[in-house]
Design a protein around this motif. Structure first.
Motif, PDB file in Angstrom:
ATOM      1  N   SER A   8      -3.306 -15.077   1.018  1.00  0.00           N
ATOM      2  CA  SER A   8      -3.411 -14.328  -0.221  1.00  0.00           C
ATOM      3  C   SER A   8      -4.649 -13.443  -0.212  1.00  0.00           C
ATOM      4  O   SER A   8      -5.665 -13.774   0.405  1.00  0.00           O
ATOM      5  CB  SER A   8      -3.495 -15.271  -1.432  1.00  0.00           C
ATOM      6  OG  SER A   8      -2.303 -16.017  -1.582  1.00  0.00           O
ATOM      7  N   ASP A  18       0.366 -12.184  -1.827  1.00  0.00           N
ATOM      8  CA  ASP A  18       0.554 -13.371  -2.660  1.00  0.00           C
ATOM      9  C   ASP A  18       1.217 -14.513  -1.881  1.00  0.00           C
ATOM     10  O   ASP A  18       2.435 -14.616  -1.812  1.00  0.00           O
ATOM     11  CB  ASP A  18       1.410 -13.000  -3.876  1.00  0.00           C
ATOM     12  CG  ASP A  18       1.482 -14.116  -4.909  1.00  0.00           C
ATOM     13  OD1 ASP A  18       0.795 -15.134  -4.751  1.00  0.00           O
ATOM     14  OD2 ASP A  18       2.240 -13.954  -5.883  1.00  0.00           O
ATOM     15  N   VAL A  20       1.599 -15.378   1.377  1.00  0.00           N
ATOM     16  CA  VAL A  20       2.538 -15.027   2.447  1.00  0.00           C
ATOM     17  C   VAL A  20       2.475 -16.042   3.578  1.00  0.00           C
ATOM     18  O   VAL A  20       1.404 -16.361   4.096  1.00  0.00           O
ATOM     19  CB  VAL A  20       2.245 -13.615   2.993  1.00  0.00           C
ATOM     20  CG1 VAL A  20       2.977 -13.373   4.309  1.00  0.00           C
ATOM     21  CG2 VAL A  20       2.646 -12.572   1.964  1.00  0.00           C
ATOM     22  N   ARG A 213       4.655  -9.925  -1.442  1.00  0.00           N
ATOM     23  CA  ARG A 213       5.358 -11.070  -0.864  1.00  0.00           C
ATOM     24  C   ARG A 213       6.342 -10.610   0.195  1.00  0.00           C
ATOM     25  O   ARG A 213       6.742  -9.443   0.219  1.00  0.00           O
ATOM     26  CB  ARG A 213       6.105 -11.847  -1.957  1.00  0.00           C
ATOM     27  CG  ARG A 213       5.186 -12.417  -3.022  1.00  0.00           C
ATOM     28  CD  ARG A 213       5.988 -13.132  -4.105  1.00  0.00           C
ATOM     29  NE  ARG A 213       5.116 -13.685  -5.139  1.00  0.00           N
ATOM     30  CZ  ARG A 213       5.550 -14.303  -6.220  1.00  0.00           C
ATOM     31  NH1 ARG A 213       6.867 -14.455  -6.416  1.00  0.00           N
ATOM     32  NH2 ARG A 213       4.703 -14.776  -7.108  1.00  0.00           N
TER      33      ARG A 213
END
Length: 252
Positions: A8, A18, A20, A213
């Motif tokens: 993140s 976010d 990942v 994302r």
């Protein structure tokens, strides 16, 4: 293999990447695509340790990028940023030689010179090697920077939007070079692209991001579909097979 877990990045209250988690396979070309603001370049920067993470871990062949000494990581992974500005007036040969610094520490050996010559030859820059960078076209300069990365002689090559400011001819030439580097030299190439058709035609694997994302991952056939492209880019996309390649048409 590049393995990201729960990565993140935020700036103040704004979350750019976010949580990942993904694995990027060895060898071949992996393209990261998605709309502006999806977090593509930020994710690549964290993988290369150019940006600190707020959470998560990234390993390259088991090496934690935040804990591995820089000179060790630089022999495993090389990155070309989106914007490259060098104040000194350098020739192409001087620039490409910088790629050998993790190995030479500034004292070039016979092996270093050989790697520099190989990279210059691979990018067809022999006739330009003694020209200054400010004397070159944008496409020629971009090839010189990629030659610098190639001279670093790493297994992993990361490139952030290498087609920026290139016309069609030079963009195709760049993607053909990256394809050759992956196929002939066994490199793992990870590239951030805006053009989904370049990603479709030249990639082995595609990571599609949206709003920080990972939205989809897979082969071009799995990711480049009308449904997925419409959902990610919020625009009607028609996907056709032309000459054996998946080509997206996204204008009326």
């Amino acid at each position: 293999m590049i393995d990201a877990k729960g990565v993140s990045k935020r700036y103040g209250e704004t979350v750019v990447v976010d949580g990942v988690s993904l694995q990027l396979p060895q060898r071949g070309i992996t393209s990261i695509i998605g709309p502006n603001g999806a977090g593509k370049s930020t994710l690549l920067g964290m993988v290369a340790r150019l940006l600190p993470m707020n959470a998560g871990t990234v390993t390259v062949d088991g090496l934690d990028v935040t804990r591995t000494p820089g000179d060790v990581l630089a022999k495993r992974l090389a990155i070309l940023k989106q914007e490259n500005q060098i104040a000194a007036r350098l020739t192409v040969d001087d620039l490409v030689a910088f790629g050998r610094y993790p190995h030479s520490k500034g004292r070039l050996t016979v092996t270093d010179r050989s790697k520099i010559d190989e990279a210059i030859g691979y990018l067809s820059l022999e006739d330009l090697r003694h020209r200054f960078l400010d004397e070159l076209s944008g496409g020629q300069r971009q090839r010189a920077y990629v030659a610098m990365v190639l001279a670093q002689d790493t297994d992993y090559v990361l490139l952030d939007e290498p087609l920026n400011n290139l016309d069609m001819k030079h963009a195709v030439a760049m993607m053909r070079f990256l394809r050759r580097a992956a196929s002939e030299l066994g490199k793992t190439v990870v590239v951030v692209l805006h053009d989904i058709n370049f990603a479709s035609v030249y990639s082995d694997h595609i990571v599609c991001m949206r709003e920080g994302r990972v939205a989809h991952t897979g082969t071009p056939a799995e990711v480049i579909t009308a449904e997925i492209m419409r959902a990610v880019y919020e625009i009607d996309v028609r996907v056709h097979t032309i000459g054996g390649q998946l080509i997206s048409i996204y204008y009326d």
